[in-house]
Design a protein around this motif. Structure first.
Motif, short mmCIF file in Angstrom:
data_model
loop_
_atom_site.label_atom_id
_atom_site.label_comp_id
_atom_site.label_asym_id
_atom_site.label_seq_id
_atom_site.Cartn_x
_atom_site.Cartn_y
_atom_site.Cartn_z
N ASP A 172 -13.84 -49.55 0.21
CA ASP A 172 -13.31 -48.66 -0.82
C ASP A 172 -12.08 -49.32 -1.41
O ASP A 172 -11.04 -49.41 -0.75
CB ASP A 172 -12.97 -47.30 -0.21
CG ASP A 172 -12.40 -46.31 -1.21
OD1 ASP A 172 -12.15 -46.70 -2.36
OD2 ASP A 172 -12.21 -45.13 -0.84
N ASN A 176 -17.96 -49.87 -2.75
CA ASN A 176 -19.17 -49.04 -2.69
C ASN A 176 -18.97 -47.62 -3.19
O ASN A 176 -19.88 -46.80 -3.15
CB ASN A 176 -19.76 -49.03 -1.27
CG ASN A 176 -18.89 -48.31 -0.27
OD1 ASN A 176 -17.95 -47.58 -0.61
ND2 ASN A 176 -19.18 -48.51 1.01
N GLN A 177 -17.74 -47.32 -3.64
CA GLN A 177 -17.42 -46.02 -4.22
C GLN A 177 -17.71 -44.85 -3.27
O GLN A 177 -17.83 -43.71 -3.70
CB GLN A 177 -18.17 -45.82 -5.54
CG GLN A 177 -17.90 -46.89 -6.57
CD GLN A 177 -18.78 -46.77 -7.79
OE1 GLN A 177 -19.11 -45.67 -8.23
NE2 GLN A 177 -19.18 -47.90 -8.34
N ASN A 178 -17.82 -45.15 -1.97
CA ASN A 178 -18.12 -44.13 -0.95
C ASN A 178 -19.44 -43.41 -1.23
O ASN A 178 -19.63 -42.25 -0.84
CB ASN A 178 -16.98 -43.12 -0.84
CG ASN A 178 -15.70 -43.77 -0.37
OD1 ASN A 178 -15.68 -44.43 0.67
ND2 ASN A 178 -14.63 -43.63 -1.14
N ARG A 179 -20.37 -44.11 -1.87
CA ARG A 179 -21.66 -43.53 -2.21
C ARG A 179 -22.77 -44.31 -1.51
O ARG A 179 -22.87 -45.54 -1.67
CB ARG A 179 -21.89 -43.56 -3.73
CG ARG A 179 -21.03 -42.59 -4.50
CD ARG A 179 -21.19 -42.76 -6.00
NE ARG A 179 -22.61 -42.81 -6.40
CZ ARG A 179 -23.01 -43.10 -7.64
NH1 ARG A 179 -22.12 -43.40 -8.57
NH2 ARG A 179 -24.31 -43.12 -7.93
N ASP A 230 -25.94 -44.59 -2.12
CA ASP A 230 -26.86 -45.30 -3.01
C ASP A 230 -26.23 -46.59 -3.54
O ASP A 230 -26.89 -47.63 -3.62
CB ASP A 230 -27.30 -44.40 -4.17
CG ASP A 230 -26.13 -43.87 -5.00
OD1 ASP A 230 -25.01 -43.73 -4.46
OD2 ASP A 230 -26.33 -43.58 -6.20
N ALA A 262 -23.01 -43.94 4.10
CA ALA A 262 -23.38 -45.27 3.64
C ALA A 262 -23.84 -46.13 4.81
O ALA A 262 -24.83 -46.88 4.71
CB ALA A 262 -22.21 -45.93 2.92
N TYR A 312 -20.04 -34.32 4.51
CA TYR A 312 -21.02 -35.42 4.59
C TYR A 312 -21.11 -35.85 6.04
O TYR A 312 -20.51 -35.23 6.93
CB TYR A 312 -20.66 -36.57 3.63
CG TYR A 312 -19.53 -37.47 4.03
CD1 TYR A 312 -19.78 -38.76 4.50
CD2 TYR A 312 -18.20 -37.07 3.91
CE1 TYR A 312 -18.75 -39.61 4.86
CE2 TYR A 312 -17.16 -37.93 4.25
CZ TYR A 312 -17.45 -39.20 4.73
OH TYR A 312 -16.42 -40.05 5.08
#
Length: 414
Positions: free
Chosen positions: A44, A82-85, A87, A113, A180
């Motif tokens: 991040d 990875n934008q904490n996403r 996908d 992730a 999450y």
């Protein structure tokens, strides 16, 4: 997605760190024959977990790569946000494996992730070094022969901070939980220890992640429950904002305990000692524990700047260095061809570095080392920059983490 420039670290770049790696084996011919080994730092760089990961994690990974030059290795470090996403993390990692020849990924940031990247790494037979994700499922139901889980997990945090809080009188809890995989896992594991020690959980609220900055309504729900303890099953700026807002509401003055189940040194730095004093947290690394941790922190700050170093960032160094030792021991061609074999060699070799000291990797991929329960110092107790913790108790490595047979890891035979 942000991808920074690649940094090729040649063998001679480690001259300044020769002392730190003097005991490492020398295998230049075998190692260099296979070309550079590529490590991707998936982190991040701009979101809520930047300060506990981000650029300092990249610097610590590069420090390990520099020091591994004495093994005869050339190491190329790639970096992506990875934008904490999940996908985005999955797409970056797939591109790294398929197009860029990356051999191992480190950090991964979030538990959601990591669960996705772990399965892809198994499929592609690469190596995943999970240093930032917390979910204990990575060495439980979701374990793979290609994953090593470094630094900490939700079971360890619940065992140390959660257990100590209940024993100190915090017998009723209300959770504020990041919605999450990480938050769910931390709430689940802490609930287990609360109940096992005779406490009870009065309720919980799930907060959207990422994007929540105002926690006032959630804190008021927790206060209305009558719980003695508000358990923060979140991290990074979410934790910082919760603690600040709880202080603004005067909750601690009314006898409500805020349990920061996952808090890092950069979080304390962001809060400041006047707000953070008296908070209790668990970490597996602290820069001022001993001479070796101080030596590592000095080398890391030479690259990262004068910043507080989190246990995650120290874990980047520790996990990367051990991976590179195993790759050199196995042989670079073999290591690049077979991630599972490299992880097996990592498990077979004892771990030892300046950040975490001696340890080992268990059959389920869990890296074992002690856990430390700290209390944040009062302002007048601090002797200088980043001198924020006093040690309350140490849980030895074999007792800190979940017993091997309890996780449900399919690699473990009954």
């Amino acid at each position: 997605m942000e991808t920074t420039r690649r940094s090729l670290l040649q063998a001679g770049a480690a001259a300044a760190t020769a002392t730190a790696t003097a005991g490492l084996p020398w295998r230049p011919a075998r190692a260099q024959a296979a070309g550079p080994i590529r490590i991707g730092v998936l982190t991040d760089m701009a979101g809520p977990y930047r300060d506990i990961n981000g650029p300092v994690s990249v610097a610590c990974t590069r420090l390990a790569a520099q020091e591994a030059a004495r093994l005869g290795l050339q190491v190329e470090v790639l970096v992506a946000d990875n934008q904490n996403r999940p996908d985005v993390a999955l797409n970056i990692t797939r591109q790294w494996y398929d197009r860029d020849g990356v051999d191992a990924v480190v950090n991964i940031t979030s538990s959601a992730a990591a669960l996705a990247v772990a399965e892809l790494s198994r499929e592609k037979n690469k190596v995943m070094l999970a240093t930032s994700p917390a979910t204990s499922d990575l060495t439980g139901r979701a374990c793979t022969p290609n994953t090593v889980h470094w630094v900490y997990d939700t079971y360890m945090l619940a065992n140390s901070t959660g257990g100590a809080t209940v024993k100190a009188g915090g017998t009723s809890w209300f959770f504020i939980t990041a919605d999450y995989a990480f938050g769910h896992s931390l709430e689940r594991d802490t609930t287990r220890f609360v109940q096992a020690n005779g406490g009870k959980v009065l309720g919980a609220v799930r907060t959207p992640f990422p994007g929540t900055t105002d926690f006032s309504s959630f804190l008021l729900q927790a206060q209305a429950s009558g719980a003695k303890v508000i358990g923060l099953a979140n991290a990074g700026t979410d934790t910082v904002n919760c603690i600040k807002q709880a202080a603004e509401f005067g909750m601690t003055r009314r006898g409500i305990k805020v349990a920061s189940l996952l808090m890092f040194l950069p979080d304390v730095h962001a809060l400041g000692l006047p707000v953070a004093q008296g908070l209790v947290c668990t970490e597996t690394f602290y820069w001022d524990l001993n001479d070796r941790t101080r030596a590592f922190a000095q080398r890391a700050r030479a690259l990262a700047g004068q910043v507080p170093i989190s246990m995650i960032q120290a874990g980047e160094y520790s996990a990367t260095l051990h991976y590179l030792k195993a790759a050199a021991d196995l042989g670079l061609a073999a290591a690049k061809a077979d991630g599972a074999a490299t992880v097996a060699r990592m498990k077979a070799m004892p771990c030892d570095d300046d950040a975490f000291g001696p340890g080992r990797i268990r059959e389920d991929g869990r890296k074992l080392h002690p856990a430390y329960l700290f209390e944040v110092k009062k302002p007048e107790e601090s002797r200088g920059p980043f001198d924020y913790y006093k040690l309350l108790q140490t849980t030895e490595a074999e007792q800190a983490f979940r017993p091997l047979g309890e996780g449900g890891c399919p690699l473990i035979r009954a």
